[in-house]
Design a protein around this motif. Structure first.
Motif, PDB file in Angstrom:
ATOM      1  N   PHE A 199       6.078  52.977 -17.730  1.00 51.82           N
ATOM      2  CA  PHE A 199       5.620  51.760 -17.066  1.00 51.82           C
ATOM      3  C   PHE A 199       6.569  51.380 -15.931  1.00 51.82           C
ATOM      4  CE2 PHE A 199       6.056  47.158 -16.654  1.00 51.82           C
ATOM      5  CZ  PHE A 199       4.766  46.779 -16.329  1.00 51.82           C
ATOM      6  N   PHE A 200       7.876  51.346 -16.225  1.00 55.68           N
ATOM      7  CA  PHE A 200       8.835  50.935 -15.199  1.00 55.68           C
ATOM      8  C   PHE A 200       8.980  51.990 -14.104  1.00 55.68           C
ATOM      9  CE2 PHE A 200      10.273  47.896 -18.436  1.00 55.68           C
ATOM     10  CZ  PHE A 200      10.409  46.769 -17.649  1.00 55.68           C
ATOM     11  N   VAL A 201       8.827  53.256 -14.451  1.00 53.60           N
ATOM     12  CA  VAL A 201       8.870  54.289 -13.418  1.00 53.60           C
ATOM     13  C   VAL A 201       7.706  54.121 -12.449  1.00 53.60           C
ATOM     14  CG1 VAL A 201       8.616  56.769 -13.009  1.00 53.60           C
ATOM     15  CG2 VAL A 201      10.179  55.956 -14.767  1.00 53.60           C
ATOM     16  N   GLY A 202       6.504  53.881 -12.985  1.00 54.14           N
ATOM     17  CA  GLY A 202       5.350  53.672 -12.118  1.00 54.14           C
ATOM     18  C   GLY A 202       5.509  52.431 -11.255  1.00 54.14           C
ATOM     19  N   PHE A 203       5.999  51.350 -11.856  1.00 52.87           N
ATOM     20  CA  PHE A 203       6.198  50.120 -11.090  1.00 52.87           C
ATOM     21  C   PHE A 203       7.238  50.312  -9.991  1.00 52.87           C
ATOM     22  CE2 PHE A 203       8.451  46.074 -10.485  1.00 52.87           C
ATOM     23  CZ  PHE A 203       7.400  45.267 -10.074  1.00 52.87           C
ATOM     24  N   PHE A 204       8.333  50.983 -10.300  1.00 51.62           N
ATOM     25  CA  PHE A 204       9.390  51.205  -9.309  1.00 51.62           C
ATOM     26  C   PHE A 204       8.897  52.100  -8.174  1.00 51.62           C
ATOM     27  CE2 PHE A 204      12.837  53.928  -7.776  1.00 51.62           C
ATOM     28  CZ  PHE A 204      13.693  52.960  -7.258  1.00 51.62           C
ATOM     29  N   LEU A 205       8.205  53.183  -8.500  1.00 53.02           N
ATOM     30  CA  LEU A 205       7.713  54.080  -7.455  1.00 53.02           C
ATOM     31  C   LEU A 205       6.695  53.391  -6.557  1.00 53.02           C
ATOM     32  CD1 LEU A 205       7.326  57.453  -9.406  1.00 53.02           C
ATOM     33  CD2 LEU A 205       9.133  56.791  -7.815  1.00 53.02           C
ATOM     34  N   TRP A 259      -0.302  44.071  -3.689  1.00 54.92           N
ATOM     35  CA  TRP A 259      -0.094  43.948  -5.124  1.00 54.92           C
ATOM     36  C   TRP A 259      -1.127  44.726  -5.924  1.00 54.92           C
ATOM     37  CZ3 TRP A 259      -3.813  41.886  -8.298  1.00 54.92           C
ATOM     38  CH2 TRP A 259      -4.862  41.185  -7.680  1.00 54.92           C
ATOM     39  N   LYS A 260      -2.328  44.875  -5.375  1.00 52.81           N
ATOM     40  CA  LYS A 260      -3.354  45.642  -6.093  1.00 52.81           C
ATOM     41  C   LYS A 260      -2.953  47.109  -6.217  1.00 52.81           C
ATOM     42  CE  LYS A 260      -7.251  42.702  -4.796  1.00 52.81           C
ATOM     43  NZ  LYS A 260      -8.584  42.654  -4.139  1.00 52.81           N
ATOM     44  N   PHE A 261      -2.374  47.651  -5.157  1.00 53.45           N
ATOM     45  CA  PHE A 261      -1.911  49.047  -5.194  1.00 53.45           C
ATOM     46  C   PHE A 261      -0.795  49.209  -6.233  1.00 53.45           C
ATOM     47  CE2 PHE A 261       1.237  52.171  -3.763  1.00 53.45           C
ATOM     48  CZ  PHE A 261       0.466  53.324  -3.745  1.00 53.45           C
ATOM     49  N   ILE A 262       0.114  48.255  -6.288  1.00 59.49           N
ATOM     50  CA  ILE A 262       1.213  48.330  -7.253  1.00 59.49           C
ATOM     51  C   ILE A 262       0.687  48.254  -8.680  1.00 59.49           C
ATOM     52  CG2 ILE A 262       3.299  47.151  -8.064  1.00 59.49           C
ATOM     53  CD1 ILE A 262       3.779  46.226  -5.210  1.00 59.49           C
ATOM     54  N   VAL A 263      -0.258  47.352  -8.908  1.00 59.80           N
ATOM     55  CA  VAL A 263      -0.836  47.230 -10.252  1.00 59.80           C
ATOM     56  C   VAL A 263      -1.573  48.506 -10.635  1.00 59.80           C
ATOM     57  CG1 VAL A 263      -2.553  45.988 -11.619  1.00 59.80           C
ATOM     58  CG2 VAL A 263      -0.979  44.724 -10.137  1.00 59.80           C
ATOM     59  N   LEU A 264      -2.314  49.101  -9.688  1.00 59.12           N
ATOM     60  CA  LEU A 264      -3.065  50.317  -9.967  1.00 59.12           C
ATOM     61  C   LEU A 264      -2.138  51.476 -10.330  1.00 59.12           C
ATOM     62  CD1 LEU A 264      -5.732  51.871 -10.054  1.00 59.12           C
ATOM     63  CD2 LEU A 264      -5.469  52.308  -7.585  1.00 59.12           C
ATOM     64  N   VAL A 265      -1.097  51.693  -9.522  1.00 56.32           N
ATOM     65  CA  VAL A 265      -0.153  52.787  -9.796  1.00 56.32           C
ATOM     66  C   VAL A 265       0.570  52.564 -11.121  1.00 56.32           C
ATOM     67  CG1 VAL A 265       1.935  53.940  -8.981  1.00 56.32           C
ATOM     68  CG2 VAL A 265       0.130  53.337  -7.362  1.00 56.32           C
ATOM     69  N   TRP A 294      14.553  41.669   3.840  1.00 53.32           N
ATOM     70  CA  TRP A 294      14.045  41.492   2.485  1.00 53.32           C
ATOM     71  C   TRP A 294      12.792  40.622   2.445  1.00 53.32           C
ATOM     72  CZ3 TRP A 294      15.845  44.766  -0.873  1.00 53.32           C
ATOM     73  CH2 TRP A 294      17.137  45.288  -0.713  1.00 53.32           C
ATOM     74  N   MET A 295      12.689  39.674   3.320  1.00 53.23           N
ATOM     75  CA  MET A 295      11.494  38.828   3.336  1.00 53.23           C
ATOM     76  C   MET A 295      10.268  39.631   3.762  1.00 53.23           C
ATOM     77  SD  MET A 295      12.434  36.010   2.167  1.00 53.23           S
ATOM     78  CE  MET A 295      10.883  35.179   2.462  1.00 53.23           C
ATOM     79  N   GLU A 296      10.455  40.553   4.712  1.00 51.63           N
ATOM     80  CA  GLU A 296       9.350  41.398   5.126  1.00 51.63           C
ATOM     81  C   GLU A 296       8.917  42.320   3.982  1.00 51.63           C
ATOM     82  OE1 GLU A 296       6.343  43.033   7.316  1.00 51.63           O
ATOM     83  OE2 GLU A 296       7.523  41.211   7.671  1.00 51.63           O
ATOM     84  N   ILE A 297       9.906  42.865   3.247  1.00 48.53           N
ATOM     85  CA  ILE A 297       9.577  43.726   2.094  1.00 48.53           C
ATOM     86  C   ILE A 297       8.817  42.923   1.041  1.00 48.53           C
ATOM     87  CG2 ILE A 297      10.595  44.999   0.169  1.00 48.53           C
ATOM     88  CD1 ILE A 297      12.799  45.912   2.019  1.00 48.53           C
ATOM     89  N   LEU A 298       9.247  41.692   0.796  1.00 50.72           N
ATOM     90  CA  LEU A 298       8.552  40.852  -0.182  1.00 50.72           C
ATOM     91  C   LEU A 298       7.117  40.574   0.253  1.00 50.72           C
ATOM     92  CD1 LEU A 298       8.657  39.202  -2.770  1.00 50.72           C
ATOM     93  CD2 LEU A 298       9.576  37.283  -1.449  1.00 50.72           C
ATOM     94  N   CYS A 342       6.463  50.143  -5.908  1.00 46.75           N
ATOM     95  CA  CYS A 342       7.168  49.183  -5.048  1.00 46.75           C
ATOM     96  C   CYS A 342       7.966  49.897  -3.966  1.00 46.75           C
ATOM     97  CB  CYS A 342       8.094  48.311  -5.899  1.00 46.75           C
ATOM     98  SG  CYS A 342       7.229  47.193  -7.030  1.00 46.75           S
ATOM     99  N   ALA A 343       8.607  51.009  -4.315  1.00 39.39           N
ATOM    100  CA  ALA A 343       9.385  51.754  -3.326  1.00 39.39           C
ATOM    101  C   ALA A 343       8.481  52.305  -2.233  1.00 39.39           C
ATOM    102  CB  ALA A 343      10.155  52.876  -4.016  1.00 39.39           C
ATOM    103  N   TRP A 344       7.298  52.775  -2.616  1.00 43.51           N
ATOM    104  CA  TRP A 344       6.381  53.339  -1.610  1.00 43.51           C
ATOM    105  C   TRP A 344       5.843  52.249  -0.676  1.00 43.51           C
ATOM    106  CZ3 TRP A 344       5.371  57.774   0.477  1.00 43.51           C
ATOM    107  CH2 TRP A 344       4.212  57.936   1.250  1.00 43.51           C
ATOM    108  N   VAL A 345       5.508  51.094  -1.255  1.00 43.97           N
ATOM    109  CA  VAL A 345       5.013  50.002  -0.423  1.00 43.97           C
ATOM    110  C   VAL A 345       6.099  49.520   0.533  1.00 43.97           C
ATOM    111  CG1 VAL A 345       4.233  47.600  -0.483  1.00 43.97           C
ATOM    112  CG2 VAL A 345       3.269  49.261  -2.071  1.00 43.97           C
ATOM    113  N   ALA A 346       7.344  49.460   0.048  1.00 38.08           N
ATOM    114  CA  ALA A 346       8.427  48.921   0.869  1.00 38.08           C
ATOM    115  C   ALA A 346       8.922  49.904   1.912  1.00 38.08           C
ATOM    116  CB  ALA A 346       9.577  48.474  -0.039  1.00 38.08           C
ATOM    117  N   PHE A 347       9.047  51.176   1.531  1.00 46.04           N
ATOM    118  CA  PHE A 347       9.682  52.147   2.427  1.00 46.04           C
ATOM    119  C   PHE A 347       8.796  53.348   2.738  1.00 46.04           C
ATOM    120  CE2 PHE A 347      12.978  50.164  -0.250  1.00 46.04           C
ATOM    121  CZ  PHE A 347      13.674  49.475   0.728  1.00 46.04           C
ATOM    122  N   GLY A 348       7.522  53.308   2.340  1.00 44.84           N
ATOM    123  CA  GLY A 348       6.657  54.460   2.570  1.00 44.84           C
ATOM    124  C   GLY A 348       6.446  54.752   4.038  1.00 44.84           C
TER     125      GLY A 348
END
Length: 376
Positions: A338-344, A30-36, A19-23, A346-352
């Motif tokens: 908004f929450f769908v975009g944020f979740f997707l 964070w820029k990619f997450i904000v953009l998506v 979890w620390m690595e994912i964080l 974060c999921a892509w950054v963590a497990f892409g």
């Protein structure tokens, strides 16, 4: 022994989440997450602005439950937790069939010709604007809405080529437009019944708040009339039968009394026994006719009261009212996007990277000798 057991479990897990690595990944990108998230939010706003507003009206009915024969058994079952259901009613048609009745083609066809009046804001009503009355059929097809000149021209061309007559509604042979209107009504009317309490909920959805309210009132009244007509059909037939018998008995009574009166007037000065016997016979016929008419009139009144007794009583717990706000909130749609975009994101950054490696190995598997050759 305990330490070896723990070591085996850790090694056999095969896949662990750091979890620390994912964080750290999320913070680095964070820029990619904000953009998506921003892109999805914009899409949500555009979708919310373009979606058609839907209004919803809910009516709740509490019908009379008639189950006199099994009252004790029903009470005992309720005490034991089982509860009595409306399916035990001796009637072939009861309130449990409201959902099937409201979704049936004949019932929906009876709604197509119902006149309705669209919603007009209060300021326009004060200014003297009179809304145009239309029908459910025209409204469901969207022909009462304002349209552009191009769309109106296309609709006129389509009407010129239309080969069916929509003025006559035959539930067994619907025209294409009638079938489309019936399907739209079936999807906009939802009826549910609680089999234990008998509480019936009717939900009507549409794009005009006033028409939705009027349609909900009509559906509620038609469903009540449908069951009332069924429950009183036998009693009404009996009443009409006794009315006919009473009318026939009254006609015979009038005829017998007239014959007896004429005989009495004609034989007033005659004292022959044969004349007296004929007079007595006519009097007996008049008395019998009067007795039969009295009995038929009594049966007629009893049958008339039976009709009222057989009518089920419906208590409207929640009447139909004009909805103040649409059922589909635009703000809720924007928040969901908004929450769908944020979740997707974060999921892509963590497990892409895991997903990419999985499909890479799936479609381009590594050859067995590749690693040995690379080492040599």
């Amino acid at each position: 022994m305990e330490e070896n057991y723990r070591d085996v479990n850790v090694e056999d897990e095969g896949f662990t989440i750091d979890w620390m690595e994912i964080l750290r990944k999320l913070l680095r990108r964070w820029k990619f997450i904000v953009l998506v998230t921003f892109i999805f939010s914009v899409l949500g706003v555009l979708f919310a602005l373009s979606m058609e507003r839907k209004y919803q009206v809910t009516v709740t009915l509490a019908p009379e439950m008639q189950n006199r024969a099994s009252g004790t058994v029903s009470a005992l079952a309720s005490m034991l937790g089982g509860g009595a259901t409306l399916n035990s009613s001796p009637d072939a048609l009861n309130i449990t069939l409201f959902p099937q009745i409201s979704a049936s083609t004949p019932f929906l066809c009876s709604l197509l010709e119902v006149p309705v009046t669209p919603y007009v804001p209060q300021p326009q009503l004060v200014a003297g604007v009179v809304p145009d009355t239309t029908t459910v059929f025209i409204h469901v097809l969207g022909r009462d809405k304002a349209m552009s000149e191009k769309k109106a021209r296309k609709m006129a061309e389509a009407d010129a080529k239309y080969l069916y007559d929509d003025s006559v509604i035959n539930p067994e042979d619907l025209t294409p437009r009638q079938g489309k209107a019936v399907s739209a009504l079936r999807s906009s009317i939802n009826t549910s019944v609680d089999n234990k309490t008998g509480v019936t909920t009717i939900v009507v959805t549409g794009d005009d708040r006033m028409i939705v309210k009027q349609l909900a009132d009509t559906v509620t009244q038609r469903l009540q009339d449908f069951v009332i007509d069924y429950r009183t059909k036998k009693a009404t037939a009996d009443y009409e039968y006794y009315v006919q018998l009473a009318d026939e008995a009254y006609a015979k009574l009038v005829k017998a009394q007239a014959a007896y009166a004429a005989r009495v007037d004609y034989d007033r000065s005659v004292i022959l026994q044969s004349v007296n016997s004929e007079r007595q016979r006519l009097q007996d016929e008049a008395n019998l006719a009067n007795q039969i008419y009295s009995q038929m009139a009594q049966q007629r009144e009893l049958a008339k009261g039976k009709i009222q007794e057989m009518k089920p009583v419906y208590a409207v717990v929640q009447p139909a009212s004009v909805p103040l706000r649409p059922a589909n909130s635009r703000a809720k749609v924007c928040i969901i996007w908004f929450f769908v975009g944020f979740f997707l994101a974060c999921a892509w950054v963590a497990f892409g990277d895991i997903v990419i490696n999985f499909f890479r190995d799936l479609f381009h598997p590594q050859k067995p000798g590749a690693s040995a050759t690379a080492g040599a």
